[in-house]
Design a protein around this motif. Sequence first.
Motif, PDB file in Angstrom:
ATOM      1  N   SER A 256      39.645 -54.335  26.821  1.00 46.96           N
ATOM      2  CA  SER A 256      39.862 -53.209  27.731  1.00 46.96           C
ATOM      3  C   SER A 256      40.362 -51.992  26.962  1.00 46.96           C
ATOM      4  CB  SER A 256      40.883 -53.578  28.804  1.00 46.96           C
ATOM      5  OG  SER A 256      40.454 -54.721  29.494  1.00 46.96           O
ATOM      6  N   MET A 257      41.235 -52.223  25.962  1.00 50.46           N
ATOM      7  CA  MET A 257      41.703 -51.096  25.150  1.00 50.46           C
ATOM      8  C   MET A 257      40.521 -50.419  24.471  1.00 50.46           C
ATOM      9  SD  MET A 257      45.060 -52.624  23.270  1.00 50.46           S
ATOM     10  CE  MET A 257      46.527 -53.097  24.190  1.00 50.46           C
ATOM     11  N   VAL A 258      39.656 -51.220  23.869  1.00 49.96           N
ATOM     12  CA  VAL A 258      38.498 -50.657  23.178  1.00 49.96           C
ATOM     13  C   VAL A 258      37.586 -49.932  24.167  1.00 49.96           C
ATOM     14  CG1 VAL A 258      36.483 -51.204  21.807  1.00 49.96           C
ATOM     15  CG2 VAL A 258      38.622 -52.381  21.380  1.00 49.96           C
ATOM     16  N   ALA A 259      37.457 -50.509  25.352  1.00 45.74           N
ATOM     17  CA  ALA A 259      36.621 -49.878  26.372  1.00 45.74           C
ATOM     18  C   ALA A 259      37.169 -48.504  26.716  1.00 45.74           C
ATOM     19  CB  ALA A 259      36.558 -50.755  27.619  1.00 45.74           C
ATOM     20  N   VAL A 260      38.490 -48.414  26.873  1.00 43.33           N
ATOM     21  CA  VAL A 260      39.119 -47.123  27.179  1.00 43.33           C
ATOM     22  C   VAL A 260      38.875 -46.139  26.042  1.00 43.33           C
ATOM     23  CG1 VAL A 260      41.330 -45.968  27.484  1.00 43.33           C
ATOM     24  CG2 VAL A 260      40.859 -48.089  28.698  1.00 43.33           C
ATOM     25  N   ARG A 261      38.959 -46.640  24.799  1.00 42.71           N
ATOM     26  CA  ARG A 261      38.723 -45.788  23.647  1.00 42.71           C
ATOM     27  C   ARG A 261      37.307 -45.211  23.673  1.00 42.71           C
ATOM     28  NH1 ARG A 261      37.734 -48.949  18.219  1.00 42.71           N
ATOM     29  NH2 ARG A 261      35.736 -49.236  19.243  1.00 42.71           N
ATOM     30  N   ASP A 262      36.328 -46.082  23.954  1.00 41.34           N
ATOM     31  CA  ASP A 262      34.941 -45.633  23.853  1.00 41.34           C
ATOM     32  C   ASP A 262      34.511 -44.774  25.022  1.00 41.34           C
ATOM     33  OD1 ASP A 262      34.770 -46.822  21.479  1.00 41.34           O
ATOM     34  OD2 ASP A 262      33.268 -48.314  22.020  1.00 41.34           O
ATOM     35  N   SER A 263      34.953 -45.090  26.221  1.00 36.34           N
ATOM     36  CA  SER A 263      34.613 -44.259  27.363  1.00 36.34           C
ATOM     37  C   SER A 263      35.575 -44.533  28.500  1.00 36.34           C
ATOM     38  CB  SER A 263      33.181 -44.532  27.818  1.00 36.34           C
ATOM     39  OG  SER A 263      32.979 -43.913  29.064  1.00 36.34           O
ATOM     40  N   GLU A 264      36.456 -43.569  28.730  1.00 38.56           N
ATOM     41  CA  GLU A 264      37.440 -43.767  29.786  1.00 38.56           C
ATOM     42  C   GLU A 264      36.783 -43.855  31.152  1.00 38.56           C
ATOM     43  OE1 GLU A 264      41.204 -41.467  30.348  1.00 38.56           O
ATOM     44  OE2 GLU A 264      41.290 -41.611  28.173  1.00 38.56           O
ATOM     45  N   SER A 265      35.727 -43.057  31.343  1.00 39.31           N
ATOM     46  CA  SER A 265      35.110 -43.048  32.671  1.00 39.31           C
ATOM     47  C   SER A 265      34.398 -44.361  32.941  1.00 39.31           C
ATOM     48  CB  SER A 265      34.148 -41.871  32.802  1.00 39.31           C
ATOM     49  OG  SER A 265      33.208 -41.888  31.747  1.00 39.31           O
ATOM     50  N   ALA A 266      33.687 -44.884  31.926  1.00 41.48           N
ATOM     51  CA  ALA A 266      32.997 -46.158  32.128  1.00 41.48           C
ATOM     52  C   ALA A 266      34.020 -47.266  32.336  1.00 41.48           C
ATOM     53  CB  ALA A 266      32.114 -46.472  30.922  1.00 41.48           C
ATOM     54  N   ALA A 267      35.107 -47.238  31.566  1.00 42.96           N
ATOM     55  CA  ALA A 267      36.137 -48.263  31.726  1.00 42.96           C
ATOM     56  C   ALA A 267      36.703 -48.217  33.134  1.00 42.96           C
ATOM     57  CB  ALA A 267      37.241 -48.051  30.692  1.00 42.96           C
ATOM     58  N   GLY A 268      36.981 -47.008  33.620  1.00 44.96           N
ATOM     59  CA  GLY A 268      37.513 -46.867  34.968  1.00 44.96           C
ATOM     60  C   GLY A 268      36.555 -47.417  36.002  1.00 44.96           C
TER      61      GLY A 268
ATOM     62  N   LEU B 144      34.724 -49.834  35.803  1.00 49.16           N
ATOM     63  CA  LEU B 144      34.687 -51.295  35.803  1.00 49.16           C
ATOM     64  C   LEU B 144      36.040 -51.879  36.206  1.00 49.16           C
ATOM     65  CD1 LEU B 144      32.708 -51.673  32.501  1.00 49.16           C
ATOM     66  CD2 LEU B 144      31.853 -52.055  34.802  1.00 49.16           C
ATOM     67  N   GLY B 145      36.924 -51.024  36.679  1.00 49.90           N
ATOM     68  CA  GLY B 145      38.209 -51.516  37.167  1.00 49.90           C
ATOM     69  C   GLY B 145      39.292 -51.553  36.117  1.00 49.90           C
ATOM     70  N   ILE B 146      39.044 -50.934  34.968  1.00 52.91           N
ATOM     71  CA  ILE B 146      40.063 -50.939  33.920  1.00 52.91           C
ATOM     72  C   ILE B 146      40.970 -49.728  34.106  1.00 52.91           C
ATOM     73  CG2 ILE B 146      40.449 -50.735  31.433  1.00 52.91           C
ATOM     74  CD1 ILE B 146      37.737 -52.168  31.077  1.00 52.91           C
ATOM     75  N   ASN B 147      42.263 -49.983  34.228  1.00 51.23           N
ATOM     76  CA  ASN B 147      43.239 -48.915  34.413  1.00 51.23           C
ATOM     77  C   ASN B 147      43.567 -48.317  33.042  1.00 51.23           C
ATOM     78  OD1 ASN B 147      45.471 -47.362  34.837  1.00 51.23           O
ATOM     79  ND2 ASN B 147      46.536 -48.876  36.097  1.00 51.23           N
ATOM     80  N   ALA B 148      42.948 -47.177  32.750  1.00 54.02           N
ATOM     81  CA  ALA B 148      43.043 -46.605  31.398  1.00 54.02           C
ATOM     82  C   ALA B 148      44.492 -46.352  31.011  1.00 54.02           C
ATOM     83  CB  ALA B 148      42.235 -45.311  31.327  1.00 54.02           C
ATOM     84  N   THR B 149      45.267 -45.766  31.905  1.00 50.27           N
ATOM     85  CA  THR B 149      46.663 -45.441  31.595  1.00 50.27           C
ATOM     86  C   THR B 149      47.428 -46.686  31.176  1.00 50.27           C
ATOM     87  OG1 THR B 149      46.457 -43.883  33.394  1.00 50.27           O
ATOM     88  CG2 THR B 149      48.638 -44.183  32.483  1.00 50.27           C
ATOM     89  N   LYS B 150      47.207 -47.770  31.912  1.00 50.54           N
ATOM     90  CA  LYS B 150      47.929 -49.001  31.630  1.00 50.54           C
ATOM     91  C   LYS B 150      47.631 -49.501  30.218  1.00 50.54           C
ATOM     92  CE  LYS B 150      47.493 -53.787  32.983  1.00 50.54           C
ATOM     93  NZ  LYS B 150      46.805 -54.678  33.919  1.00 50.54           N
TER      94      LYS B 150
END
Lengths: 599, 291
Positions: free
Chosen positions: A190-202, A204-210
């Motif tokens: 999830s951390m890597v996902a946030v790094r690569d694309s915050e919008s795509a991570a979001g 998929l239900g990934i809380n970027a801030t967290k």
Amino acid sequence: MGAPGRNKFLYWGFMVCGAAGAILFPSILTNEYYVHLANMVGISIILTLSLNLVFGFAGQISVGHAGFYAIGAYVFSNAVVTWGIPFFLSVLIALLACATVGLLIGLPTLRLKGFYLAMATLAFGVVVFVTASQWREFTGGAMGFLGIPRPTVLGYKLATERSYYYLILFSVVIVFWIIHNLRNSDVGRSMVAVRDSESAAGSLGINATKYKLMAFVFASVFAGLAGALYASLARYVSPNNFTLTLSFVILAMVILGGLGSNLGAVLGGMIMVLLPESTHLLGKFHLMVYSLLLILVVIFAPHGLMGLVHKLAPRTAHILMPRQNHGPAFLQESQAILNAPEREVRSFLEVRTLSKFFGGLTALYDVSFSVAHGSITGIIGPNGAGKTTLFNIITGVFPPSQGKVVFRDDPISGLKTHMISHKGIIRTFQSVNLFPDLTVHENVLIGTHRHYTSGVLEAILRLPSLSRKQALAQQITEEVLDITGLNDVRDQLCRNLPFGKQRIVETARALAARPQLILLDEPAAGLASWEKESLKRTLLRIRDLFGITIILIDHSVHFVTDICQHIIVLDSGQLIAQGSPKEIQESSVVQEAYLGKLV
Amino acid sequence: MFNQLVVSGLTIGSIYALIALGFSITFTSTKILNFAHGEMVMLGALLGVTFFSVLQLPYLVAMALIMVLVATIAILFERLVLHPIMSRGGHTHNLIISTLAAAFFISNAAELLWGKDDLYARPPFGNEPIAFLGANFIPQSFLVFAVTILFLFATWFFYEKTMMGRSFRAVAINREAASLMSINVKRVMMLTLGLSGVLAAVSGFAFSPITNANAFIGMPLGVKGFAAALIGGLTSSRGSVAGGFLLGFFEVFCSGYISSGYKDALAFTALLLVLFLKPAGLFVSSRGISE
């Protein structure tokens, strides 16, 4: 035995030799100075590993990492000397202090990006440095803090550097192990996902801030540990141990080793201590050499030394970094989740009198429609009709100006993106929004985040519950890769795929989230005609197989009329027609919007 | 005391304003925050020591030489470092890291050339204090202020009134559109770096007699100017200049009334607060800030 077995053997051979070398090291070398260097290497490795966690994995640059190193050192020194607290309790207090400061600094700072984040972290580093020089009662000011003790372990005082070495080695191993486990769990993914694309991570239900905050706090704590270890090793700390230059050198070493690689960070940590030592000639020039090296790496080898190893000796790289072996699949459990009894709902998705204004611009005006469970709905309309805006509002990218969206009887407008995706709505993007530096397999695996979120402790300690979750996520991923026909490219990095395949990966990733409703933003755009045909078949299959409701946007009327039961036509932000494909094709309003008024 | 602080605030503020302006014009044209900008200021100061204090060249000749030299270094940096990175995709992280690296490179090189110690920078009008508004000031304070106003005005004139300056602004506003209008975007980026180098060199040269100069003043001054630009609003040159003066006054009054040891910490705490509360800067509307 095939190659994988031999690689595994080599991998463990490598690990055992490394471990034996590290343990026996002080007994082999008689020179005290080398032992001291080894201790410094250990502390540097903790620093580079921790920065790699927040910068390499979570993608959040920090130019003030020495600040946390300093806080750890000073809080520990005060606890153990001034307040007379036992050694290891003092270390714990230092770590807690770093976690607290990391949290307080990270919370506002991590909203920033790029240059602004770099500046804010740099300012933090300077504030800590100045405070260390000025706050004499706490830090001893420029004179430094004296008389820091060494610990006693099991009745044995680690008075010599030779004995202290084992405490440092132990700490390095623990830190490496924790970070390694984090990276190989869905926490790290999830951390890597946030790094690569915050919008795509979001989406998929990934809380970027967290996850950004988690990486930042962990990195602060580990840097603090390095600080406490250093304070006790040197028995003396002064502000000069925590300069901006040090922050820069740590950053340089992480990049030199290979950003995002733990082994690279270890390598960087070694070079950080040994490079200035090995050549006395460097002495005065060492910053120039570092800087030049760094610029060359950034230009010519952005993946650092580990990237070079990958390129020049892919086999070695494979041995050093074997693919994770996932346990047996739990087919039945994954089926159970899919067949979970549906809650009785009055309406599936309802969009009520939705409007969106951007300043004076009306992007959507008074749009209302509903979508039946298990249907495929198409949204068409010319450019600028508000189609993507509609998706953005449904998925919470921004709130509506008026009206609301109700999903399975719950109003969802106003919720954050990752919350909406947890409700079961997953989208794809108009311009492909993958995690480009991850493989197809990993991209799809991240899609399962919504169902298989592991806790931090689970991830760090590799609890059995984690491997069960991983196996389930793995199972779903395999199914999705099968259905979408991506198995033959599963281990390729997404950035290397042709565009059409990337679109399919994005759809596959959305599928892996097992949504109730999937929103596809122009899934057919840019696909070859045979790819479009296969996309159509896939969409019909997932609807029939999993009962997933689909809404899709497309420009091509034919694509939409072929597979949709219901079509919505938008023009200039207004809903101008809706109905069955036949009704839409015959509608004069639609023909006018598409072809212009007949004079 | 108060009058004294006002004049000190104006002096330090005008230096920060010049440095901040350099950051701002670079950022708007290239979308790069140049962490090495402060080192150009340091080079201006040290070259000033060599040309004016040691070689005793006339003030204006020394200034012209320094401007040309530092601008050349800035342009070389753009050609040899920034340009190759930008043409390879220009990931923000790589740009941050390479400008940071350049900063440490230049500072280390200056340390080898000029040594570690403080060097005396000769003030052109001596050190005889002038009584003014009930307080005493060294003439250099006024010179710094005058030079700053002159160069702020010259920059404004260039950007607003000359054809070339307009093309620079066009690139800042929309790179693609400017390039379609047959403006050579690469050249504009290169020259912008050169221009920011000129501003940095002038501020370093003018300021050095007040504090003396050494190889390590670049990072603190750069970071201050940087902070000033961010406080005022990096995307607006006027905002950046205003931010420079604001930071100057804030710092002088903090050290006057609170503590001089903590003045850097207070300045950066102020910066952090601005970043957290209004990241676009105080004098810029909050829309349109991303990277």
